[in-house]
Scaffold this active site. Structure first.
Site, PDB file in Angstrom:
ATOM      1  N   SER A   1       4.009  14.499  30.400  1.00  0.00           N
ATOM      2  CA  SER A   1       2.804  15.263  30.070  1.00  0.00           C
ATOM      3  C   SER A   1       3.124  16.329  29.031  1.00  0.00           C
ATOM      4  CB  SER A   1       2.324  15.945  31.352  1.00  0.00           C
ATOM      5  OG  SER A   1       1.354  16.921  31.061  1.00  0.00           O
TER       6      SER A   1
ATOM      7  N   TYR B   1       3.464  21.220  39.487  1.00  0.00           N
ATOM      8  CA  TYR B   1       3.181  19.868  38.965  1.00  0.00           C
ATOM      9  C   TYR B   1       3.948  19.637  37.665  1.00  0.00           C
ATOM     10  CZ  TYR B   1       1.016  16.402  36.022  1.00  0.00           C
ATOM     11  OH  TYR B   1       0.839  15.357  35.148  1.00  0.00           O
TER      12      TYR B   1
ATOM     13  N   LYS C   1       7.414  17.086  36.204  1.00  0.00           N
ATOM     14  CA  LYS C   1       7.567  16.261  34.995  1.00  0.00           C
ATOM     15  C   LYS C   1       8.842  16.656  34.237  1.00  0.00           C
ATOM     16  CE  LYS C   1       3.748  13.928  35.568  1.00  0.00           C
ATOM     17  NZ  LYS C   1       3.832  12.541  36.070  1.00  0.00           N
TER      18      LYS C   1
HETATM   19  P1  NAD Z   1      -4.318   9.115  39.278  1.00  0.00           P
HETATM   20  O1  NAD Z   1      -4.192  10.036  40.434  1.00  0.00           O
HETATM   21  O2  NAD Z   1      -5.651   8.558  38.949  1.00  0.00           O
HETATM   22  O3  NAD Z   1      -3.307   7.889  39.446  1.00  0.00           O
HETATM   23  C1  NAD Z   1      -2.070   8.020  40.106  1.00  0.00           C
HETATM   24  C2  NAD Z   1      -1.972   6.879  41.105  1.00  0.00           C
HETATM   25  O4  NAD Z   1      -0.715   6.972  41.768  1.00  0.00           O
HETATM   26  C3  NAD Z   1      -3.064   6.945  42.178  1.00  0.00           C
HETATM   27  O5  NAD Z   1      -3.693   5.684  42.281  1.00  0.00           O
HETATM   28  C4  NAD Z   1      -2.289   7.307  43.457  1.00  0.00           C
HETATM   29  O6  NAD Z   1      -2.884   6.725  44.601  1.00  0.00           O
HETATM   30  C5  NAD Z   1      -0.918   6.745  43.161  1.00  0.00           C
HETATM   31  N1  NAD Z   1       0.192   7.418  43.849  1.00  0.00           N
HETATM   32  C6  NAD Z   1       0.461   8.750  43.895  1.00  0.00           C
HETATM   33  N2  NAD Z   1       1.574   8.964  44.600  1.00  0.00           N
HETATM   34  C7  NAD Z   1       2.034   7.744  44.992  1.00  0.00           C
HETATM   35  C8  NAD Z   1       3.167   7.310  45.748  1.00  0.00           C
HETATM   36  N3  NAD Z   1       4.055   8.178  46.244  1.00  0.00           N
HETATM   37  N4  NAD Z   1       3.331   5.986  45.959  1.00  0.00           N
HETATM   38  C9  NAD Z   1       2.439   5.083  45.461  1.00  0.00           C
HETATM   39  N5  NAD Z   1       1.342   5.447  44.755  1.00  0.00           N
HETATM   40  C10 NAD Z   1       1.160   6.751  44.525  1.00  0.00           C
HETATM   41  O7  NAD Z   1      -3.699   9.867  37.999  1.00  0.00           O
HETATM   42  P2  NAD Z   1      -3.766   9.474  36.466  1.00  0.00           P
HETATM   43  O8  NAD Z   1      -4.641  10.454  35.781  1.00  0.00           O
HETATM   44  O9  NAD Z   1      -3.997   8.044  36.307  1.00  0.00           O
HETATM   45  O10 NAD Z   1      -2.277   9.850  36.044  1.00  0.00           O
HETATM   46  C11 NAD Z   1      -1.246   8.878  36.040  1.00  0.00           C
HETATM   47  C12 NAD Z   1       0.066   9.556  35.696  1.00  0.00           C
HETATM   48  O11 NAD Z   1      -0.057  10.193  34.429  1.00  0.00           O
HETATM   49  C13 NAD Z   1       0.475  10.635  36.688  1.00  0.00           C
HETATM   50  O12 NAD Z   1       1.883  10.588  36.842  1.00  0.00           O
HETATM   51  C14 NAD Z   1       0.060  11.913  36.002  1.00  0.00           C
HETATM   52  O13 NAD Z   1       0.850  13.001  36.394  1.00  0.00           O
HETATM   53  C15 NAD Z   1       0.314  11.565  34.546  1.00  0.00           C
HETATM   54  N6  NAD Z   1      -0.499  12.351  33.610  1.00  0.00           N
HETATM   55  C16 NAD Z   1      -1.844  12.411  33.777  1.00  0.00           C
HETATM   56  C17 NAD Z   1      -2.612  13.170  32.914  1.00  0.00           C
HETATM   57  C18 NAD Z   1      -4.096  13.309  33.109  1.00  0.00           C
HETATM   58  O14 NAD Z   1      -4.682  14.260  32.598  1.00  0.00           O
HETATM   59  N7  NAD Z   1      -4.776  12.398  33.811  1.00  0.00           N
HETATM   60  C19 NAD Z   1      -1.990  13.861  31.857  1.00  0.00           C
HETATM   61  C20 NAD Z   1      -0.607  13.760  31.706  1.00  0.00           C
HETATM   62  C21 NAD Z   1       0.135  13.003  32.601  1.00  0.00           C
HETATM   63  C1  WQD Z   2      -9.434  21.417  29.328  1.00  0.00           C
HETATM   64  C2  WQD Z   2     -10.138  22.659  28.831  1.00  0.00           C
HETATM   65  C3  WQD Z   2     -10.196  24.504  30.380  1.00  0.00           C
HETATM   66  C4  WQD Z   2     -12.753  22.584  33.377  1.00  0.00           C
HETATM   67  C5  WQD Z   2      -4.671  19.467  32.415  1.00  0.00           C
HETATM   68  C6  WQD Z   2      -3.285  19.715  32.924  1.00  0.00           C
HETATM   69  C7  WQD Z   2      -2.282  19.024  32.054  1.00  0.00           C
HETATM   70  C8  WQD Z   2      -2.622  17.543  31.894  1.00  0.00           C
HETATM   71  C9  WQD Z   2      -4.042  17.345  31.468  1.00  0.00           C
HETATM   72  C10 WQD Z   2      -1.459  16.273  33.537  1.00  0.00           C
HETATM   73  C11 WQD Z   2      -9.419  23.942  29.192  1.00  0.00           C
HETATM   74  C12 WQD Z   2     -11.588  23.972  30.102  1.00  0.00           C
HETATM   75  C13 WQD Z   2     -11.990  22.832  32.245  1.00  0.00           C
HETATM   76  C14 WQD Z   2     -13.972  23.308  33.562  1.00  0.00           C
HETATM   77  C15 WQD Z   2     -13.578  24.440  31.466  1.00  0.00           C
HETATM   78  N1  WQD Z   2      -2.496  16.832  33.118  1.00  0.00           N
HETATM   79  N2  WQD Z   2     -12.393  23.738  31.308  1.00  0.00           N
HETATM   80  N3  WQD Z   2     -14.339  24.200  32.588  1.00  0.00           N
HETATM   81  O1  WQD Z   2      -5.911  22.206  31.514  1.00  0.00           O
HETATM   82  O2  WQD Z   2      -5.777  21.170  29.201  1.00  0.00           O
HETATM   83  O3  WQD Z   2      -4.754  20.015  31.090  1.00  0.00           O
HETATM   84  O4  WQD Z   2      -4.930  18.071  32.348  1.00  0.00           O
HETATM   85  O5  WQD Z   2      -0.354  16.289  33.081  1.00  0.00           O
HETATM   86  O6  WQD Z   2      -1.037  19.197  32.640  1.00  0.00           O
HETATM   87  O7  WQD Z   2      -3.038  21.109  32.940  1.00  0.00           O
HETATM   88  O8  WQD Z   2      -7.184  20.067  30.963  1.00  0.00           O
HETATM   89  O9  WQD Z   2      -9.439  19.205  31.424  1.00  0.00           O
HETATM   90  O10 WQD Z   2      -8.442  20.928  32.993  1.00  0.00           O
HETATM   91  O11 WQD Z   2      -9.138  21.608  30.710  1.00  0.00           O
HETATM   92  O12 WQD Z   2     -13.960  25.247  30.627  1.00  0.00           O
HETATM   93  O13 WQD Z   2     -14.657  23.151  34.559  1.00  0.00           O
HETATM   94  O14 WQD Z   2     -11.417  22.732  29.477  1.00  0.00           O
HETATM   95  O15 WQD Z   2     -10.212  25.893  30.434  1.00  0.00           O
HETATM   96  O16 WQD Z   2      -9.573  24.822  28.115  1.00  0.00           O
HETATM   97  P1  WQD Z   2      -5.891  21.010  30.672  1.00  0.00           P
HETATM   98  P2  WQD Z   2      -8.586  20.401  31.616  1.00  0.00           P
END
Ligand code: NAD
Ligand code: WQD
Length: 339
Positions: free
Chosen positions: A124, A149, A153
């Protein structure tokens, strides 16, 4: 290749499954359904026209993970499984460290025991911390993050780097996602938060469909053009394509560890995203300006140059596409998969 997709029922994993199948890979899913719904699997089978084998268990269970690798053979793992809510991670940090690290340890141990060399890991942009200059580049150090969290990573990136140093035959891709949004253009799969959405796009979508009264914009006094925070929103379809490209590159690279930013390289403010979503929906959406959310950075975006050069990958979808696709999914599935 035969690819094990951990977390393949989740938001990004499910979209990537569709792209992996379209690229000719055989996909097997492992997911505990801790943060996803079994109903996604039928939707994925309809989209791909394939039966998708699913193993429903928690990857922190080492014995079950080991048994899966003993029973089936895989060429690669794409590892999405993890808990991802930043705020929740500060309330229950042990659960986050235990789940995200232990799931990775079990997987990588089983890979090593069974000769599986290729792993694509969901990292991330949060690993760049608060000090990195914009745009974020992969060679920035030291990595740090302001939440438990995010620190999972940082730690997993370090663990995988150490494992690869000890066994240079491994090939790990660390993909640093920026802000994934959007859905498959069919509107049949999408993001389905289990509780009140933490992230901007799913919250906005729930406001538009009438599940929430209004959006609170977290602060309009940041040092940006309109005072609201700027983020690098990337369409989940482009992100999914980035995984297929990264997996392909792992089969040819000589580097045990590759790090690639997956972002567009452009920032969009909260208010710009709100207005783009209003265009997609065709009406104004209720919002009000509230206080800042602790921990939010004013601006974040990628330098995606390395992924362009080394993966031959770049993003194709606009912010308007991200909003139009999200709205197609949310309006067709107002209550998500089980609505
Ligand atoms: P998500 O929660 O929709 O998907 C994660 C999946 O992993 C879920 O289906 C959950 O049931 C499963 N899971 C969690 N722990 C588990 C375990 N111990 N064993 C088996 N299954 C398990 O999340 P997502 O948004 O699809 O994110 C996927 C990956 O990408 C995550 O690692 C997340 O940290 C990373 N990521 C997400 C974002 C984002 O904003 N969505 C941004 C950066 C990184
Ligand atoms: C985006 C912008 C908020 C909700 C997060 C994690 C990051 C990554 C992606 C996993 C910000 C604003 C949000 C609301 C708002 N995940 N906001 N009202 O914080 O950039 O990133 O998700 O790795 O680690 O921190 O994403 O979508 O939460 O926020 O004004 O109800 O929207 O302040 O500026 P963020 P977000």
């Amino acid at each position: 290749m035969r690819v094990l997709v951990s977390g393949g029922a989740g938001y990004i994993g499910s979209h990537t499954v569709v792209h992996l199948v379209a690229a000719g890979h055989d996909v097997v899913i492992v997911d505990s359904f801790a943060n996803s719904k079994p109903a996604v699997i039928g939707r994925l089978e309809a989209l791909t026209g394939r039966h998708l084998p699913v193993h429903a268990f928690d990857l922190t269970d080492r014995d079950k993970t080991e048994r899966l690798f003993g029973d089936e053979s895989f060429d690669a793992v794409v590892h999405f499984a993890g808990l991802k809510a930043v705020g929740e991670s500060a309330r229950i940090p042990l659960d986050y460290y235990e789940n995200n690290l232990d799931a990775t340890f079990s997987l990588v141990r089983a890979m090593r025991r069974h000769g599986v060399k290729l792993l694509v890991f969901s990292s991330s942009a949060t690993v760049y911390g608060e000090q990195a200059p914009l745009p974020y580049r992969e060679d920035y150090a030291p990595l740090q993050s302001s939440s438990p969290y995010g620190r999972t990573k940082v730690m997993i990136e370090q663990v995988l780097t150490d494992v690869a140093a000890a066994d240079p035959s491994m090939r790990f891709a660390l993909l640093r996602y920026f802000n994934p949004v959007g859905t498959h253009p069919s509107g049949t799969i999408g993001e389905d938060p289990q509780d009140i959405p933490n992230n901007l796009m799913p919250f906005l979508a729930q406001v538009a469909v009438g599940r929430r009264d209004k959006l609170i914009v977290f602060g309009d006094d940041y040092p940006t053009d309109d005072g609201t925070c700027e983020r690098d929103y990337i369409h989940v379809e482009d992100l999914a394509a980035g995984h297929v490209a990264a997996l392909g590159r792992l089969t040819t690279t000589n580097s045990p560890v590759s790090v690639w930013n997956l972002g567009t390289g452009r920032g969009t403010s909260v208010l710009e995203l709100v207005h783009a979503f209003e265009r997609a929906v065709g009406r104004e959406l209720p919002y009000e300006i509230g206080p800042r959310r602790p921990g939010d950075l004013p601006r974040s975006w990628a330098d995606p140059g390395r992924a362009h050069a080394e993966l031959g990958w770049s993003t194709t979808k606009s912010v308007d596409d991200m909003c139009a696709d999200t709205w197609r999914w949310q309006s067709a599935n107002p209550m998500g998969y089980e609505g």
